[in-house]
Motif scaffolding. Sequence first.
Motif, PDB file in Angstrom:
ATOM      1  N   HIS A 258       0.835  -1.201   0.000  1.00 16.50           N
ATOM      2  CA  HIS A 258       0.000   0.000   0.000  1.00 16.50           C
ATOM      3  C   HIS A 258       0.870   1.251   0.000  1.00 16.50           C
ATOM      4  O   HIS A 258       0.498   2.291  -0.526  1.00 16.50           O
ATOM      5  CB  HIS A 258      -0.917  -0.004   1.227  1.00 16.50           C
ATOM      6  N   SER A 259       2.065   1.125   0.616  1.00 13.49           N
ATOM      7  CA  SER A 259       3.061   2.191   0.592  1.00 13.49           C
ATOM      8  C   SER A 259       4.101   1.813  -0.460  1.00 13.49           C
ATOM      9  O   SER A 259       3.811   1.041  -1.377  1.00 13.49           O
ATOM     10  CB  SER A 259       3.711   2.325   1.970  1.00 13.49           C
ATOM     11  N   PRO A 287      -3.898   0.031   5.729  1.00 12.09           N
ATOM     12  CA  PRO A 287      -3.872  -0.249   4.289  1.00 12.09           C
ATOM     13  C   PRO A 287      -5.217  -0.020   3.603  1.00 12.09           C
ATOM     14  O   PRO A 287      -5.290  -0.048   2.371  1.00 12.09           O
ATOM     15  CB  PRO A 287      -3.466  -1.725   4.234  1.00 12.09           C
ATOM     16  N   THR A 288      -6.242   0.223   4.389  1.00 11.53           N
ATOM     17  CA  THR A 288      -7.558   0.509   3.807  1.00 11.53           C
ATOM     18  C   THR A 288      -7.725   1.997   3.476  1.00 11.53           C
ATOM     19  O   THR A 288      -8.717   2.390   2.854  1.00 11.53           O
ATOM     20  CB  THR A 288      -8.663   0.097   4.788  1.00 11.53           C
ATOM     21  N   ASP A 289      -6.776   2.829   3.906  1.00  8.57           N
ATOM     22  CA  ASP A 289      -6.861   4.272   3.678  1.00  8.57           C
ATOM     23  C   ASP A 289      -6.292   4.601   2.305  1.00  8.57           C
ATOM     24  O   ASP A 289      -5.075   4.630   2.097  1.00  8.57           O
ATOM     25  CB  ASP A 289      -6.084   5.011   4.774  1.00  8.57           C
ATOM     26  N   GLU A 290      -7.179   4.860   1.343  1.00 12.48           N
ATOM     27  CA  GLU A 290      -6.757   5.117  -0.031  1.00 12.48           C
ATOM     28  C   GLU A 290      -6.020   6.450  -0.174  1.00 12.48           C
ATOM     29  O   GLU A 290      -5.261   6.650  -1.120  1.00 12.48           O
ATOM     30  CB  GLU A 290      -7.962   5.092  -0.970  1.00 12.48           C
ATOM     31  N   SER A 291      -6.195   7.350   0.784  1.00 12.52           N
ATOM     32  CA  SER A 291      -5.558   8.663   0.678  1.00 12.52           C
ATOM     33  C   SER A 291      -4.045   8.594   0.875  1.00 12.52           C
ATOM     34  O   SER A 291      -3.325   9.513   0.503  1.00 12.52           O
ATOM     35  CB  SER A 291      -6.156   9.625   1.709  1.00 12.52           C
ATOM     36  N   LYS A 293      -2.237   5.874  -0.243  1.00 13.18           N
ATOM     37  CA  LYS A 293      -1.719   4.846  -1.142  1.00 13.18           C
ATOM     38  C   LYS A 293      -0.433   5.351  -1.806  1.00 13.18           C
ATOM     39  O   LYS A 293      -0.373   6.459  -2.328  1.00 13.18           O
ATOM     40  CB  LYS A 293      -2.752   4.473  -2.209  1.00 13.18           C
TER      41      LYS A 293
END
Length: 384
Positions: A258-259, A287-291, A293
């Motif tokens: 995700h990072s 990892p659910t935070d799309e902001s 990504k």
Amino acid sequence: MNKKTGFSSAVIVAGGSGTRMGRPKQMLPLGGKPVLVRTVSALKQAPSVREIVVVTPAENRAELNKYFSDLIYADPGSTRMESVINGFLKTSPQAETVAVHDGARPLVNPARVEACLQAAGEYGAAVLAVPVKDTVKICADGVVEKTPERSALWAAQTPQCYRRELLAEALEKFGAQKDATDESQLVEKLGVKVRVVESDYKNNKITTPEDLLFAEALLDDKTIYRTGFGFDLHRLEPGRRLYIGGTEIPHTKGFLGHSDGDVVLHAVCDAVLGALCEGEIGVLFPPTDESIKGISSVTIAKKVLEIVRAKNAEITHIDATIITQEPKIKPHYAAVRKSLADVFEMPEGNVSFKSKSHEHVGEIGRGEAAMCHAVATLKIRSNV
């Protein structure tokens, strides 16, 4: 007799290069915080001090701004007196008294600072000082000429405090004198009698490495050491950039995540958080935070470093081992060590980094993934 002082300015002189310490002494770590941060914190606890002017080079200010949002800055001069003048010119005209303090005296007692300011308001000028404990000899050409009476000798400290108009006059008339080692010498030239306010021996100036050890021993904080363990695993995918320990390594594959997937920084961050009992990076950066990504792992590490400082802690040692079949990591040892030291703002000599292959076993052995184990040791201080 003047009324009780209610508004005082403090000028902290911290423009030295730290020749004897090898680097600026005011920014050396003391109990997990820079010396100058502890100095500012002490003066902020004096009730009369309403503003603080720090005379320090621009490169030190970003670090101070991590701890304080209300400091006033002035540039250092070529002499101490020039620095004092530069700082004094930034003080508020509303200030009734001004305290001039050495940035390298972090253990000054706030109650004694307040007593000195009140004495300055009443008598015009006052300095913190302690009785001399040793017998002093006046010598010339290596021969003792005189032994003064010890009971009359006091060692001057800082802050040195003055009514604002009195210090302004002394600096205007005598501030160009390069041989003056403190401001009270200039005020004395005006014919003003300087009051002595007894201080304590903890208010020692940090000038040599031994002084720093002495200050560490005198800190009121209780020190404990904790060790944390961290682990991370990521797949390697073609076409992605490969980051290890905050530095980019040339390769045809990079970590999937995700990072940016930096397994070394992730493992080290989790080790640090583990030592602080603060969970793991997946809680801080889900990892659910799309902001977030594609976020840089260096950004994640800096957030962890903020938590370290908020907990009054200091990272004293990092040991990280990456397990990967490809690429070959050994040629990059030095670069990764330096990167880790820079990211976590600690000496490179306190960072260990190494690699192991997976002997062609499993997904790691086939070059499809890599993992990292990390251990971090922290010094944690508290007032308990």
